[in-house]
Design a protein around this motif. Structure first.
Motif, PDB file in Angstrom:
ATOM      1  N   MET A   1      17.280 -16.376  -6.933  1.00  0.00           N
ATOM      2  CA  MET A   1      17.506 -15.339  -5.934  1.00  0.00           C
ATOM      3  C   MET A   1      17.041 -14.010  -6.536  1.00  0.00           C
TER       4      MET A   1
ATOM      5  N   ASP B   1      26.842 -13.582  -2.590  1.00  0.00           N
ATOM      6  CA  ASP B   1      26.016 -14.768  -2.853  1.00  0.00           C
ATOM      7  C   ASP B   1      26.234 -15.325  -4.252  1.00  0.00           C
TER       8      ASP B   1
ATOM      9  N   GLU C   1      28.312 -16.434  -7.785  1.00  0.00           N
ATOM     10  CA  GLU C   1      29.505 -17.186  -8.173  1.00  0.00           C
ATOM     11  C   GLU C   1      29.878 -16.812  -9.597  1.00  0.00           C
TER      12      GLU C   1
END
Length: 82
Positions: free
Chosen positions: A29, A55, A57
């Motif tokens: 990403m 988005d 974690e």
């Protein structure tokens, strides 16, 4: 953290010339590892970063730290002191 866990985290870091000019990113990403480390170095907590970037974690942030650790182990650094 075991070696296996460490390697598992590093799989989250992707280096692709087509994404962010080839800088290491999280899971391909457009979140550069460098930027996440800057947030953490500035004092933001994991919770702060995760709230700002939903988005991501927790394991992504751990992967950034692990990547930085491994990068430092591979290089010899000389600190300049004033």
């Amino acid at each position: 953290m075991t070696v296996s866990e460490s390697q598992s985290l590093l799989h989250r870091i992707v280096i692709d010339a087509e994404i962010c000019h080839g800088k290491p990113t999280i899971r391909g990403m457009r979140y550069p590892v460098e930027s996440v480390l800057e947030y953490l170095a500035a004092g933001d907590s994991f919770e702060d970063v995760l709230a700002e970037f939903p988005d991501l974690e927790r394991e992504d942030l751990l992967a950034c730290l692990q990547f930085a650790t491994q990068s430092l182990k591979m290089r010899s650094w000389q600190l300049v002191t004033a």
